[in-house]
Design a protein around this motif. Sequence first.
Motif: not given
Length: 82
Positions: A17-43
């Motif tokens: 939701a925060a990401f979508e709001l930031v995108c909208a404030r700057h004239g973008f849509a979430p679809a304009h970006f490719d987002i991925s996340a990674s986490v190491a085991p145990g973290e």
Amino acid sequence: METTLFRYIDLPIGDRAAFELVCARHGFAPAHFDISASVAPGEPAHERVVTVRRGNWSQSYYDRHGQWVRQFEADLTCRFFK
């Protein structure tokens, strides 16, 4: 040690939701970006690294309880992804 990868839809609803709001404030849509996340085991999940890509540009942010969205907005303000 294998790193677990997440997609945008796997992120917490608050982060999305925060990401979508930031995108909208700057004239973008979430679809304009490719987002991925990674986490190491145990973290903890809040210590993941979130990578945002648009075209040939990419930036990685340490999550730290949603701080990545603020860092992403700072990059948008500086026109990093334009």
